[in-house]
Design a protein around this motif. Sequence first.
Motif, PDB file in Angstrom:
ATOM      1  N   LEU A 123      36.609  53.810  45.047  1.00 52.97           N
ATOM      2  CA  LEU A 123      37.089  52.444  45.277  1.00 52.97           C
ATOM      3  C   LEU A 123      37.478  52.356  46.746  1.00 52.97           C
ATOM      4  O   LEU A 123      38.431  52.991  47.190  1.00 52.97           O
ATOM      5  CB  LEU A 123      38.287  52.138  44.377  1.00 52.97           C
ATOM      6  N   LEU A 124      36.710  51.613  47.514  1.00 60.40           N
ATOM      7  CA  LEU A 124      36.906  51.506  48.954  1.00 60.40           C
ATOM      8  C   LEU A 124      37.385  50.105  49.299  1.00 60.40           C
ATOM      9  O   LEU A 124      36.754  49.113  48.914  1.00 60.40           O
ATOM     10  CB  LEU A 124      35.577  51.809  49.671  1.00 60.40           C
ATOM     11  N   ASP A 125      38.508  50.042  49.996  1.00 56.60           N
ATOM     12  CA  ASP A 125      39.083  48.759  50.419  1.00 56.60           C
ATOM     13  C   ASP A 125      39.352  47.821  49.237  1.00 56.60           C
ATOM     14  O   ASP A 125      39.201  46.597  49.360  1.00 56.60           O
ATOM     15  CB  ASP A 125      38.166  48.066  51.438  1.00 56.60           C
ATOM     16  N   CYS A 126      39.726  48.382  48.092  1.00 54.18           N
ATOM     17  CA  CYS A 126      39.981  47.578  46.888  1.00 54.18           C
ATOM     18  C   CYS A 126      41.467  47.285  46.709  1.00 54.18           C
ATOM     19  O   CYS A 126      42.310  48.177  46.839  1.00 54.18           O
ATOM     20  CB  CYS A 126      39.473  48.300  45.643  1.00 54.18           C
ATOM     21  N   THR A 127      41.772  46.050  46.406  1.00 50.08           N
ATOM     22  CA  THR A 127      43.119  45.686  45.997  1.00 50.08           C
ATOM     23  C   THR A 127      43.331  46.201  44.570  1.00 50.08           C
ATOM     24  O   THR A 127      42.353  46.537  43.883  1.00 50.08           O
ATOM     25  CB  THR A 127      43.298  44.156  46.004  1.00 50.08           C
ATOM     26  N   PRO A 128      44.576  46.244  44.088  1.00 43.71           N
ATOM     27  CA  PRO A 128      44.789  46.643  42.694  1.00 43.71           C
ATOM     28  C   PRO A 128      44.019  45.762  41.704  1.00 43.71           C
ATOM     29  O   PRO A 128      43.456  46.267  40.728  1.00 43.71           O
ATOM     30  CB  PRO A 128      46.308  46.514  42.518  1.00 43.71           C
ATOM     31  N   ALA A 129      43.949  44.461  41.968  1.00 40.87           N
ATOM     32  CA  ALA A 129      43.223  43.556  41.075  1.00 40.87           C
ATOM     33  C   ALA A 129      41.722  43.861  41.103  1.00 40.87           C
ATOM     34  O   ALA A 129      41.053  43.825  40.066  1.00 40.87           O
ATOM     35  CB  ALA A 129      43.477  42.102  41.469  1.00 40.87           C
ATOM     36  N   GLU A 130      41.187  44.183  42.274  1.00 39.98           N
ATOM     37  CA  GLU A 130      39.768  44.520  42.373  1.00 39.98           C
ATOM     38  C   GLU A 130      39.456  45.845  41.675  1.00 39.98           C
ATOM     39  O   GLU A 130      38.397  45.985  41.054  1.00 39.98           O
ATOM     40  CB  GLU A 130      39.333  44.565  43.840  1.00 39.98           C
ATOM     41  N   ALA A 131      40.365  46.799  41.775  1.00 39.72           N
ATOM     42  CA  ALA A 131      40.177  48.075  41.071  1.00 39.72           C
ATOM     43  C   ALA A 131      40.087  47.823  39.573  1.00 39.72           C
ATOM     44  O   ALA A 131      39.246  48.410  38.877  1.00 39.72           O
ATOM     45  CB  ALA A 131      41.315  49.037  41.399  1.00 39.72           C
ATOM     46  N   GLU A 132      40.916  46.946  39.077  1.00 38.12           N
ATOM     47  CA  GLU A 132      40.886  46.613  37.651  1.00 38.12           C
ATOM     48  C   GLU A 132      39.601  45.877  37.284  1.00 38.12           C
ATOM     49  O   GLU A 132      39.041  46.091  36.206  1.00 38.12           O
ATOM     50  CB  GLU A 132      42.120  45.801  37.260  1.00 38.12           C
ATOM     51  N   LEU A 133      39.119  45.003  38.155  1.00 37.69           N
ATOM     52  CA  LEU A 133      37.832  44.325  37.916  1.00 37.69           C
ATOM     53  C   LEU A 133      36.697  45.343  37.789  1.00 37.69           C
ATOM     54  O   LEU A 133      35.840  45.219  36.907  1.00 37.69           O
ATOM     55  CB  LEU A 133      37.507  43.364  39.057  1.00 37.69           C
ATOM     56  N   ALA A 134      36.683  46.337  38.672  1.00 36.03           N
ATOM     57  CA  ALA A 134      35.644  47.375  38.619  1.00 36.03           C
ATOM     58  C   ALA A 134      35.754  48.165  37.324  1.00 36.03           C
ATOM     59  O   ALA A 134      34.743  48.443  36.665  1.00 36.03           O
ATOM     60  CB  ALA A 134      35.758  48.298  39.832  1.00 36.03           C
ATOM     61  N   ARG A 135      36.973  48.525  36.931  1.00 37.18           N
ATOM     62  CA  ARG A 135      37.175  49.272  35.683  1.00 37.18           C
ATOM     63  C   ARG A 135      36.708  48.450  34.489  1.00 37.18           C
ATOM     64  O   ARG A 135      35.979  48.940  33.619  1.00 37.18           O
ATOM     65  CB  ARG A 135      38.639  49.669  35.502  1.00 37.18           C
ATOM     66  N   ALA A 136      37.076  47.193  34.435  1.00 36.86           N
ATOM     67  CA  ALA A 136      36.697  46.325  33.322  1.00 36.86           C
ATOM     68  C   ALA A 136      35.173  46.143  33.269  1.00 36.86           C
ATOM     69  O   ALA A 136      34.591  46.100  32.180  1.00 36.86           O
ATOM     70  CB  ALA A 136      37.388  44.964  33.460  1.00 36.86           C
ATOM     71  N   THR A 171      39.939  45.014  53.730  1.00 37.80           N
ATOM     72  CA  THR A 171      39.338  45.712  54.869  1.00 37.80           C
ATOM     73  C   THR A 171      40.356  46.609  55.568  1.00 37.80           C
ATOM     74  O   THR A 171      41.455  46.170  55.880  1.00 37.80           O
ATOM     75  CB  THR A 171      38.756  44.697  55.866  1.00 37.80           C
ATOM     76  N   GLY A 172      39.958  47.869  55.764  1.00 34.48           N
ATOM     77  CA  GLY A 172      40.826  48.824  56.446  1.00 34.48           C
ATOM     78  C   GLY A 172      41.731  49.622  55.528  1.00 34.48           C
ATOM     79  O   GLY A 172      42.399  50.544  55.977  1.00 34.48           O
ATOM     80  N   ALA A 173      41.750  49.294  54.240  1.00 35.47           N
ATOM     81  CA  ALA A 173      42.619  50.019  53.301  1.00 35.47           C
ATOM     82  C   ALA A 173      42.086  51.417  53.019  1.00 35.47           C
ATOM     83  O   ALA A 173      42.835  52.305  52.633  1.00 35.47           O
ATOM     84  CB  ALA A 173      42.764  49.231  51.997  1.00 35.47           C
ATOM     85  N   GLY A 174      40.781  51.623  53.192  1.00 35.21           N
ATOM     86  CA  GLY A 174      40.198  52.941  52.946  1.00 35.21           C
ATOM     87  C   GLY A 174      40.026  53.213  51.465  1.00 35.21           C
ATOM     88  O   GLY A 174      39.925  52.295  50.648  1.00 35.21           O
ATOM     89  N   VAL A 175      40.014  54.488  51.124  1.00 35.56           N
ATOM     90  CA  VAL A 175      39.853  54.903  49.726  1.00 35.56           C
ATOM     91  C   VAL A 175      41.164  54.610  48.998  1.00 35.56           C
ATOM     92  O   VAL A 175      42.195  55.196  49.306  1.00 35.56           O
ATOM     93  CB  VAL A 175      39.488  56.396  49.616  1.00 35.56           C
TER      94      VAL A 175
END
Length: 116
Positions: free
Chosen positions: A84-97, A61-65
């Motif tokens: 990718l909004l408010d995504c951690t690096p691990a969450e970005a990878e989850l979305a990509r996968a 939360t609060g990380a933005g784009v």
Amino acid sequence: MVGFFAGLDELVRTSDVVVDRPRGTARPRYQDAVYPLDYGHLGDTTGGDGDGIDVFVGTATGAGVTGVLLTADVLKRDAEVKILLDCTPAEAELARAFLVDLGIGGHLVKRVSGSL
């Protein structure tokens, strides 16, 4: 001239984030595919498919784009940007996968601190 990520920041700032597929929800056409993050779109925007610009929403939360996923769906014959909004690096990878599992694939472009 507004930079790419600054432009996305403005779109997010001036749009409602509509989550229509919460994390854990099965994808309508592929019941075995479960969204790993909240997924939806930015209200009053238009993406590559004519609908609102797609967005994955993470827990930072609060990380933005934090980045985008560039996709090309050969079956639908379209290409899109998914924010990718408010995504951690691990969450970005989850979305990509998740997109890879759907057969769409996605090229992850991470926002670098201070990048436009």
